[in-house]
Enzyme design. Structure first.
Site, PDB file in Angstrom:
ATOM      1  CG  HIS A 316      -2.038   0.975   1.100  1.00 46.85           C
ATOM      2  ND1 HIS A 316      -1.906   2.302   1.427  1.00 46.85           N
ATOM      3  CD2 HIS A 316      -3.289   0.808   0.622  1.00 46.85           C
ATOM      4  CE1 HIS A 316      -3.055   2.907   1.168  1.00 46.85           C
ATOM      5  NE2 HIS A 316      -3.903   2.030   0.674  1.00 46.85           N
ATOM      6  CG  ASP A 373      -8.366  -4.045  -2.659  1.00 46.76           C
ATOM      7  OD1 ASP A 373      -9.570  -3.817  -2.563  1.00 46.76           O
ATOM      8  OD2 ASP A 373      -7.531  -3.172  -2.947  1.00 46.76           O
TER       9      ASP A 373
END
Ligand code: ACO
Length: 427
Positions: A316, A373
């Site tokens: 991320h 996700d």
């Protein structure tokens, strides 16, 4: 009182330039370089804006090192566990959680606004069969601007709130209609007797006439745990500061375009694999891996600098220790596994990847951890939601964030068209 400043020195000319340091309520200080070009005749260079704050905002705060995410000062874990998605929407839009009476009014208003114009339904129906629901959704939301053209001129808070509540209420309907169109089955109209999240599952699953699938054990309803899980998924996706799609919404909004067109642009930005489309790619990747015995081979590929294979759902831009949304979802995944008696091969592969990657030097060194996700795809699969609907579900959750950020922009005294510059390297 003396302001803190930051001095830049041009070592070629020995000239120094002073800029103010701005302090927020939390997070790193910011050097105000808005006069940089005027003072120095130079631009700053920051591809992907990794060191640039593009606005002042009091909506969402992220501490990537600590793995902290707050909406209006309230921790995401508290919201996902103890509040509903609609309470979270109210919080984002108004700055405080609703009283029970305010929540009831808000909930009823959204239920009644959940229907869409029949002409918009015709537009959705004119898409080719098997069109991806994200493409129908982005077009449908853009088209919504022609049904509510008056929102282009919204000048006060009440009008902007109405614009926001309207889009939040209609997004699940457009998403569910898009899904059913992509399968070639008739759409199911919203049921105002059902809550926001239950109604979405109902519009996805029901048979024409509004009947639910009959099962051998006689249960034909949507399970409470399923509603709770999806509601938490919406909450965990509700806002995320100045990410790519939110920045897109603000950029389009900064031109004075219609708010629903700006949101449609956000939907398109979210679709990409490096952003919201990752949840779809995670499942595609787990299916491709196929079996726990193949996990090691794919981990090696992810680590190979000559192979462009990446572990989807890992890494991320902001979170460098853990993603608090992923942690909340992992808890939910374990709960679902117990309560729904799930024994899924995909979950098994996902757990194996997680187990290996979290101990592997390559991932530890680069601070690559599972992101939201990684888990959302597995949970949505457990909720029997088809893969092309994963990103539209992200859209449903995120719409409140986009619209709140847009309203903040519209009210800001610093409202300015977004217009970055470049380092020209051509002829
Ligand atoms: N698998 C393997 N290696 C990876 C991964 C991954 N998922 N992500 C990053 N790396 C490696 C890169 O190859 C690079 O290695 P190097 O230093 O040896 O060259 C290093 O880690 C840094 O990668 P960057 O791409 O520079 O990191 P950045 O912060 O710019 O990217 C991103 C973040 C786009 C999310 C990236 O981690 C990625 O592509 N992940 C997979 C897609 C994904 O899950 N996206 C969802 C993001 S969350 C969201 O949008 C809701």
């Amino acid at each position: 009182m003396k302001k803190d400043t930051f001095t830049f020195t041009n070592n070629k000319t020995n000239e120094s330039y002073e800029f103010d340091i701005l302090e927020g309520t939390r997070g790193p200080s910011v050097v105000d370089i808005s006069t940089f070009y005027k003072k120095t005749g130079m631009f700053t260079y920051d591809v992907g804006y990794t060191s640039t704050a593009s606005c002042r905002s009091d909506i969402t705060f992220i501490d990537g090192e600590k793995g902290e995410l707050l909406y209006r000062g309230v921790a995401i874990e508290e919201l996902a566990e103890n509040h509903t998605y609609l309470e979270t929407c109210y919080l984002l839009l108004n700055g405080n959680l609703p009283t029970s009476e305010e929540l009831l009014d808000f909930d009823l208003e959204l239920r009644h606004r959940s229907f869409i114009d029949e002409n918009l339904k015709h537009l959705i129906n004119s898409f080719p069969d098997r069109a991806h629901p994200m493409s129908i959704l982005a077009s449908g939301v853009s088209a919504l601007s022609s049904f509510y053209y008056e929102h282009l001129e919204d000048t006060n808070e009440d009008m902007r709130q109405e614009m926001a509540r309207r889009i939040i209420a209609k997004i699940p309907t457009i998403a569910a209609f898009s899904y059913r169109k992509s399968l070639g089955i008739p759409e199911i109209y919203p049921d105002i007797d059902r809550s926001f999240t239950e109604n979405f599952l109902y519009m996805m699953r029901a048979y024409p006439g509004g009947k639910m699938k009959r099962t051998k054990d006689g249960s034909n309803e949507i399970k409470e745990i399923e509603v709770k899980a999806l509601d938490a998924i919406f909450t965990l996706h509700a806002d995320h500061e100045q990410n790519a799609s939110t920045t897109t919404v603000r950029t389009v909004g900064s031109t004075g375009a219609h708010p629903y067109v700006a949101i449609s642009a956000g939907i398109s930005a979210l679709w990409g694999r490096a952003h919201g489309g990752a949840n779809e790619s995670v499942i595609a990747q787990l299916e491709m891996i196929g079996d726990v015995k193949n996990v090691d081979k794919f981990i090696e590929r992810a680590k190979d600098p000559n192979d462009n294979f990446r572990l989807m759902g890992f890494g991320h831009r902001v979170y460098k220790n853990f993603d608090p949304r992923a942690r909340a979802l992992k808890k939910l995944q374990d709960q679902l596994k117990d309560e729904l008696n799930l024994d899924s091969k995909l979950m098994e592969i996902a757990s194996k990847i997680e187990e290996i990657a979290l101990k592997d030097e390559y991932f530890i060194k680069r601070k690559l951890y599972p992101n939201i996700d990684f888990y959302s795809g597995v949970i949505l699969t457990a909720l029997k939601i088809d893969r092309p609907m994963f990103t539209p579900i992200f859209v449903i959750g995120r719409t409140v964030g986009w619209v709140t950020q847009l309203m903040e922009l519209q009210q800001s005294s610093e409202f300015k068209i977004t217009r970055p510059r470049q380092l020209y390297i051509g002829k």
